[in-house]
Write a protein that holds these residues in place. Structure first.
Motif, PDB file in Angstrom:
ATOM      1  N   MET B 155      -2.025   6.979  14.594  1.00 39.08           N
ATOM      2  CA  MET B 155      -0.741   7.449  15.110  1.00 39.08           C
ATOM      3  C   MET B 155       0.403   7.071  14.167  1.00 39.08           C
ATOM      4  O   MET B 155       1.482   6.697  14.607  1.00 39.08           O
ATOM      5  CB  MET B 155      -0.496   6.905  16.513  1.00 39.08           C
ATOM      6  CG  MET B 155      -0.998   5.492  16.742  1.00 39.08           C
ATOM      7  SD  MET B 155      -0.612   4.852  18.384  1.00 39.08           S
ATOM      8  CE  MET B 155       0.996   4.107  18.024  1.00 39.08           C
ATOM      9  N   GLY B 156       0.165   7.230  12.872  1.00 43.05           N
ATOM     10  CA  GLY B 156       1.151   6.798  11.888  1.00 43.05           C
ATOM     11  C   GLY B 156       2.053   7.888  11.329  1.00 43.05           C
ATOM     12  O   GLY B 156       2.852   7.624  10.425  1.00 43.05           O
ATOM     13  N   SER B 157       1.969   9.088  11.871  1.00 41.35           N
ATOM     14  CA  SER B 157       2.725  10.205  11.273  1.00 41.35           C
ATOM     15  C   SER B 157       4.212   9.916  11.116  1.00 41.35           C
ATOM     16  O   SER B 157       4.824  10.338  10.141  1.00 41.35           O
ATOM     17  CB  SER B 157       2.575  11.465  12.128  1.00 41.35           C
ATOM     18  OG  SER B 157       1.242  11.891  12.158  1.00 41.35           O
ATOM     19  N   LEU B 279      -5.362   0.083  26.563  1.00 38.41           N
ATOM     20  CA  LEU B 279      -5.130   0.429  25.153  1.00 38.41           C
ATOM     21  C   LEU B 279      -3.941  -0.362  24.636  1.00 38.41           C
ATOM     22  O   LEU B 279      -2.968  -0.563  25.363  1.00 38.41           O
ATOM     23  CB  LEU B 279      -4.844   1.929  25.018  1.00 38.41           C
ATOM     24  CG  LEU B 279      -5.854   2.872  25.686  1.00 38.41           C
ATOM     25  CD1 LEU B 279      -5.457   4.331  25.451  1.00 38.41           C
ATOM     26  CD2 LEU B 279      -7.259   2.609  25.146  1.00 38.41           C
ATOM     27  N   VAL B 280      -4.042  -0.818  23.404  1.00 33.37           N
ATOM     28  CA  VAL B 280      -2.923  -1.562  22.823  1.00 33.37           C
ATOM     29  C   VAL B 280      -2.482  -0.904  21.521  1.00 33.37           C
ATOM     30  O   VAL B 280      -3.284  -0.382  20.750  1.00 33.37           O
ATOM     31  CB  VAL B 280      -3.264  -3.047  22.589  1.00 33.37           C
ATOM     32  CG1 VAL B 280      -3.522  -3.756  23.917  1.00 33.37           C
ATOM     33  CG2 VAL B 280      -4.460  -3.217  21.662  1.00 33.37           C
ATOM     34  N   THR B 281      -1.163  -0.945  21.295  1.00 35.40           N
ATOM     35  CA  THR B 281      -0.545  -0.425  20.069  1.00 35.40           C
ATOM     36  C   THR B 281       0.566  -1.412  19.720  1.00 35.40           C
ATOM     37  O   THR B 281       0.783  -2.362  20.458  1.00 35.40           O
ATOM     38  CB  THR B 281       0.045   0.979  20.310  1.00 35.40           C
ATOM     39  OG1 THR B 281       0.982   0.918  21.402  1.00 35.40           O
ATOM     40  CG2 THR B 281      -1.024   1.992  20.651  1.00 35.40           C
ATOM     41  N   SER B 282       1.245  -1.217  18.606  1.00 36.11           N
ATOM     42  CA  SER B 282       2.372  -2.056  18.191  1.00 36.11           C
ATOM     43  C   SER B 282       2.035  -2.840  16.937  1.00 36.11           C
ATOM     44  O   SER B 282       1.541  -3.977  17.001  1.00 36.11           O
ATOM     45  CB  SER B 282       2.809  -3.033  19.289  1.00 36.11           C
ATOM     46  OG  SER B 282       4.005  -3.691  18.895  1.00 36.11           O
ATOM     47  N   GLY B 301      -4.365   1.771  18.996  1.00 37.52           N
ATOM     48  CA  GLY B 301      -3.618   2.799  18.279  1.00 37.52           C
ATOM     49  C   GLY B 301      -3.007   2.143  17.057  1.00 37.52           C
ATOM     50  O   GLY B 301      -2.401   1.077  17.158  1.00 37.52           O
ATOM     51  N   VAL B 302      -3.193   2.747  15.903  1.00 41.30           N
ATOM     52  CA  VAL B 302      -2.689   2.151  14.657  1.00 41.30           C
ATOM     53  C   VAL B 302      -1.806   3.161  13.940  1.00 41.30           C
ATOM     54  O   VAL B 302      -2.196   4.314  13.751  1.00 41.30           O
ATOM     55  CB  VAL B 302      -3.849   1.717  13.740  1.00 41.30           C
ATOM     56  CG1 VAL B 302      -3.308   1.141  12.432  1.00 41.30           C
ATOM     57  CG2 VAL B 302      -4.721   0.682  14.434  1.00 41.30           C
ATOM     58  N   GLY B 303      -0.620   2.710  13.545  1.00 37.15           N
ATOM     59  CA  GLY B 303       0.311   3.607  12.889  1.00 37.15           C
ATOM     60  C   GLY B 303       0.690   3.164  11.496  1.00 37.15           C
ATOM     61  O   GLY B 303      -0.004   3.461  10.523  1.00 37.15           O
ATOM     62  N   THR B 304       1.777   2.405  11.412  1.00 37.88           N
ATOM     63  CA  THR B 304       2.362   2.033  10.123  1.00 37.88           C
ATOM     64  C   THR B 304       1.343   1.502   9.119  1.00 37.88           C
ATOM     65  O   THR B 304       1.285   1.947   7.976  1.00 37.88           O
ATOM     66  CB  THR B 304       3.451   0.952  10.335  1.00 37.88           C
ATOM     67  OG1 THR B 304       4.385   1.432  11.293  1.00 37.88           O
ATOM     68  CG2 THR B 304       4.177   0.657   9.037  1.00 37.88           C
ATOM     69  N   SER B 305       0.531   0.536   9.547  1.00 35.70           N
ATOM     70  CA  SER B 305      -0.337  -0.114   8.559  1.00 35.70           C
ATOM     71  C   SER B 305      -1.400   0.857   8.038  1.00 35.70           C
ATOM     72  O   SER B 305      -1.848   0.728   6.903  1.00 35.70           O
ATOM     73  CB  SER B 305      -0.975  -1.368   9.131  1.00 35.70           C
ATOM     74  OG  SER B 305      -1.930  -1.018  10.092  1.00 35.70           O
TER      75      SER B 305
END
Lengths: 427, 427
Positions: B155-157, B279-282, B301-305
């Motif tokens: 989820m890094g878009s 579910l965990v994100t952040s 959920g993984v975004g930035t990294s």
């Protein structure tokens, strides 16, 4: 690749839209704000970049038949929502900081007003563009400062996504780079492009002598010859022998650049090539550039560290709902209370206060309509009733950035990690 | 944006071409090789990704009238060179490691053979794609390992360039991520897309109760409710009250995720929602995921990294001329001698040697044609005489990667920084 930018969007924007259409809340007026909670990497200031690209891509944010078909086939949203999307056109307003201006923690660099439905859909596209372009421009600005009067060529295309490379070249130019290696950036944004030869060109020929001869014959003596494929002093001797005093430049791409630049400069001068410039490349970042300040270098080429934001590849900007219409039609501030992720509700105004010498002193973020005495308003109108009104030439943003740097407190231009160069105050 | 990828190229490729056309060396046969001198960031292995995208973009690498006009107007190259470019079509051969396979320092992950003229032009495009996609896939693979059997949503878009986001989703899926938030990645590559709601959706409504009610009414009780907008225990209570035991999942996006997951799990169980997932994100990265292994978490959920390569946003791959035809028509190895940038000349073959248990033991890079006993050949044909022959479904690359990981020495899957998991030997 498609001309529509509508699917450059996160799945959850569309499911939120569907649920809000169902509840009726989709049509409430809403205000979203783009801001950074902090400046990552101990940076002292951020550089606003990407605004022009947001406007370009907003114009192409349309759900055409191909996009609708995909969403239907994959059952992303229901038919009512697809109907809304097929007719979608942003009809709201966008204000933002001017491109090339600086920003600090909590600066509301972009404010999107419209119905919730139309504004929520733009989150992903706006953040993608601004997080990338601001990160690159913020790193580029530090490199330009470190380089002083010496020009920097942006040459990082090979180290980042092929389309990100084009945007990175744009952000670097906006922040003061002289040119880019990226041809598409030249075409799309009118940025000067530069480059002559890589080691492969020398290796292709039977000798360095033949390679240099071929390059000079084709590109003229004013070209830049790459001199570190084999032995640098030998290459410099050959270069001047072939091109004469009119040799444009030599490029050094390896080794101890400060020492090599010194030796090459002395050799060039001894050979009478006083006007031949010495260019250096090879994993330069703002610190390496600063360390070369005393070396006889005439220009830099920067690649990897530019396109990766020199350790800060994304700008930590978020897009948050800060106000929305209530059931009774009133616009009301909202803010979540999640641990460690503060945000401030309300439609913002922003001003910058200057000291008596014209230096920036305070970033003032206000939810009242009151204009502070002497405050320079920071928000400009970009989109009115869905129509783009805030386009400007890239050169204007570039000039604005150069001017803004002269107004920062002097210590903000140092490369050391620290706090934001000026405080952000809220009223 | 244009359909042609030809200008996603550095200026110097074209000036080299012009000079080589002038000297005649442009038509010499040449071999270029893509390899990494080292694995950045103390990584133990790299993941090959982007090969399929290289093939897609190679097909669109054509200098049409618009591209030629730009190059002429800006005087990038002369008319002879423009004539060559207008007719340009890569007619050579490309071999490469299979997508999803692993690579190590000096692995020749792509080999391009053709005339110098036709092969040199592809440097920028090939490196842009591979440096980006390999960096993302290499980070993603570590996250997938750390997550074990638990699925990860990409989820890094919002944290990377809008087109890089699509490629990042592809690379993450290849490395084992379960799904992506990016709709265009869903359309272009058939990757499952996922997402339900952000904090804005809760804030839009007059109460969290109304927001959850609206979401459940529209998306069904199997949806994922975001529970940290205000007070987590209160939100979980409301969620189960409204959706019942069939509630699909709750998402926590702030705070101490391990502690919060534990509390939420206990609360869900006490409320009878035994099958509701947590579910965990952040700001998760591979280390944070590993640290949550003992927590009752059902997915991440993984975004930035992810989109920034978790500290390594580019893969350090280079594209080097390793052999070229001499004046007498013989193919001869070449290599530069630049300080600190070793490269080995010659057309390479590559094999992987396995131990008696089927684990990878050695990466063998050879310039002889001899096949080592038991060596698994790593290079496959991707392009023959300019025709693409190496396309494969993304699912195959994904399966290949999962299998490759089972063959690594066990300690290579630890997250600690170290040397390459297996040595590279040269013969």
């Amino acid at each position: 690749m498609t001309m529509s930018t509508a699917l450059l969007t996160d799945h959850y924007e569309l499911t939120m839209l569907q649920a809000a259409l169902r509840s009726g809340a989709a049509h409430r007026r809403a205000v979203f704000e783009v801001f950074a909670r902090h400046l990552p990497g101990g940076r002292r200031y951020g550089v606003v970049a990407g605004t022009g690209r947001v406007l370009d891509e907003l114009e192409r944010f349309r759900f055409g038949p191909d996009e609708i078909d995909f969403l239907r086939e994959r059952r992303v949203v229901d038919e009512e929502t697809l109907g809304f999307l097929a007719d979608y056109r942003f009809s709201g307003g966008i204000h933002g900081y001017r491109e090339g201006d600086l920003y600090f923690p909590a600066s509301p660099i972009m404010i999107v007003e419209g119905t919730f439905a139309e504004a929520v859909l733009l989150e992903t596209l706006i953040l993608s563009i601004l997080n990338h372009d601001c990160a690159i421009a913020s790193a580029a600005s530090r490199m330009v400062n470190a380089a002083g009067a010496r020009p920097i060529i942006e040459m990082g295309s090979r180290r980042t996504h092929e389309q990100a490379a084009v945007a990175a070249a744009r952000a670097a130019y906006l922040a003061g780079f002289a040119s880019t290696s990226n041809l598409q950036a030249g075409r799309a944004y009118g940025i000067p492009t530069a480059g002559t030869a890589a080691h492969a060109f020398t290796l292709l020929h039977d000798s360095e002598h033949q390679a240099f001869e071929a390059q000079i014959a084709s590109l003229g003596p004013d070209t830049t010859l790459l001199v570190d494929t084999y032995d640098v002093p030998e290459a410099v001797r050959t270069a001047v022998e072939l091109a004469g005093e009119k040799l444009g430049a030599v490029r050094i791409d390896s080794g101890d650049l400060a020492a090599a630049a010194q030796e090459v400069r002395e050799q060039l001068d001894a050979l009478g090539a006083f006007h031949t410039r010495v260019l250096v490349t090879s994993d330069l970042d703002e610190y390496a550039i600063a360390a070369l300040a005393a070396a006889p270098v005439d220009g830099y080429g920067v690649g990897t560290s530019l396109v990766t934001g020199s350790g800060v590849p994304t700008a930590a900007l978020v897009y948050k709902l800060v106000a929305r219409e209530t059931r009774t039609g009133k616009l009301e501030p909202v803010a979540k209370r999640s641990v460690g992720k503060p945000s401030r509700g309300g439609l913002k105004h922003a001003y910058r206060l200057l000291d008596e010498f014209g230096h920036y002193e305070t970033e003032l973020v206000s939810t009242s309509g009151l204009v502070p005495a002497g405050g320079v308003p920071l928000l400009t109108e970009l989109v009115r009733d869905g129509e783009i009104v805030g386009r400007e030439p890239l050169a204007e943003a570039r000039g604005r950035h150069a001017e803004a740097l002269t107004r920062l407190p002097q210590d903000a231009l140092h490369l050391v990690r620290g706090y934001a160069a000026i405080p952000t105050e809220f009223t």
